[in-house]
Each structure stands twice: as C-alpha cells, then as structure tokens.
Design an enzyme around this catalytic site. Structure first.
Site, PDB file in Angstrom:
ATOM      1  N   LYS A  96       2.475 -16.962  32.519  1.00 11.23           N
ATOM      2  CA  LYS A  96       1.944 -18.300  32.773  1.00 11.23           C
ATOM      3  C   LYS A  96       2.914 -19.123  33.616  1.00 11.23           C
ATOM      4  CE  LYS A  96      -0.657 -18.312  28.451  1.00 11.23           C
ATOM      5  NZ  LYS A  96      -2.002 -18.298  28.912  1.00 11.23           N
ATOM      6  N   CYS A  97       3.344 -18.528  34.703  1.00 12.52           N
ATOM      7  CA  CYS A  97       4.355 -19.124  35.574  1.00 12.52           C
ATOM      8  C   CYS A  97       3.787 -19.223  36.984  1.00 12.52           C
ATOM      9  CB  CYS A  97       5.601 -18.227  35.545  1.00 12.52           C
ATOM     10  SG  CYS A  97       6.911 -18.658  36.704  1.00 12.52           S
ATOM     11  N   GLY A  98       4.260 -20.171  37.746  1.00 13.69           N
ATOM     12  CA  GLY A  98       3.836 -20.276  39.132  1.00 13.69           C
ATOM     13  C   GLY A  98       4.204 -19.038  39.952  1.00 13.69           C
TER      14      GLY A  98
END
Length: 181
Positions: free
Chosen positions: A55-57
């Site tokens: 759930k990271c850019g």
C-alpha cells in the site's frame, strides 16, 4: 626497523579486518510460506534484496521487479523480496494476504520472504548485515523507505545500495546485472 614493523602490523590488521566481512550466504530466513530459505542456495548468483509494501506509492515497482527477474533469472540473477510494515503501516497484511496480492496484481514469481522489520529494535538480522558497515564491509546505511534495493555479488557481499525511488530497470542496475560495471 620500527617503521617497517609498524607498517607490516598495520597491513596484517587491515587484511584481517577486511577478510572478516560477512556474507549474506550465512543467513537462513523464512519464506512467505513459512519454509526455510537459505541464502547459501544463491552462491554464485547476483542478488537484489528489496523491502516491499502493498500500500505504498512505490508498490507499482513490483511490475518492473518481476520483469527484471523474468529477464535475468536464467542468467545468474535473483530478486529476494522482504515485505515490511515499517513505513506508515503500508504493509499491514498477513503473509498469506501479501502473497495473494503480489500474485494477483503483479504476477510475482521471485522469492518472497515472510514479513519482517527492516529498521528499529526489531530489525531482522539480514537487514542488520545490509545496513552495518562492520558487517557488510561496504557502508553504514539506513533503509529510507519501501523498495530500497541492495545489490549483492556472487560471493554474497554487498556492493551497492540503491534508492527506493530508483526503478528496478534503471540502467545502473541493468549494467551491474550484465557485468558492465
């Protein structure tokens, strides 16, 4: 004479200190399914170790990591992913959830390990090795964010730390894999 003796002693000390550099091949960890994964099985291969998060850019880097692995896996290169929840809780899932996410969304086939910590008091022993010059022989460093990359040579020694923002298909990485550096 004293000067020669001092220089000889200094050289002996330096060669002893430099020869005590550790290797990633000494570690055995748990893979994402809970099985033992011995880094010694990777002797003779170039390895990229990368801490990951779902759930990271930077999560879309999984796609480029998988493409890199597919292109070079039969040429002595492997990627080892370590999910970690150390940065803004961007990897909250269980090992089973992480594995499912990686397979469903990115077709990840490179080895993924069980979720660990890559910083702080709970830092895994592999990351202690990767971040401490006294152990890796290259440099002290810290894991800046998800998708930081560590390049390990065929002998298990750290040779380069790559920024999380640097894409896996960056020319510097490709040149290293292909032996052009």
């Amino acid at each position: 004479m004293k000067k020669i003796l001092f220089v000889a002693l200094a050289l002996l000390t330096f060669s002893f200190v430099s020869s005590t550099k550790e290797s990633i091949h000494q570690f055995t960890v748990k893979d994402i399914d809970g099985n033992d994964f011995a880094f010694s099985s990777l002797k003779g291969k170039k390895v990229m170790v990368v801490n990951t998060a779902s759930k990271c850019g930077l999560t879309p880097q999984y796609e480029k990591l998988e493409a890199l692995y597919e292109k070079y896996k039969d040429k002595g290169f492997v990627i080892v992913g370590f999910p970690a929840n150390d940065f803004m809780s961007q990897e909250p899932g269980s090992n089973e959830e992480i594995k499912s996410f990686c397979l469903k969304n990115y077709g990840v086939s490179f080895p993924m390990m069980s979720k660990i910590s890559v910083k702080g008091k709970e830092m895994s022993s592999v990351y202690q090795f990767l971040t401490e010059k006294s152990r890796n022989g290259l440099e002290d460093n810290s894991v800046k964010w998800n998708f930081q990359k560590y390049l390990i040579d065929e002998n298990g020694h750290l040779v380069k730390v790559i920024s999380p923002k640097t894409l896996p298909n960056d020319q510097e990485i490709i040149s290293w894999i292909e032996g052009k550096q």
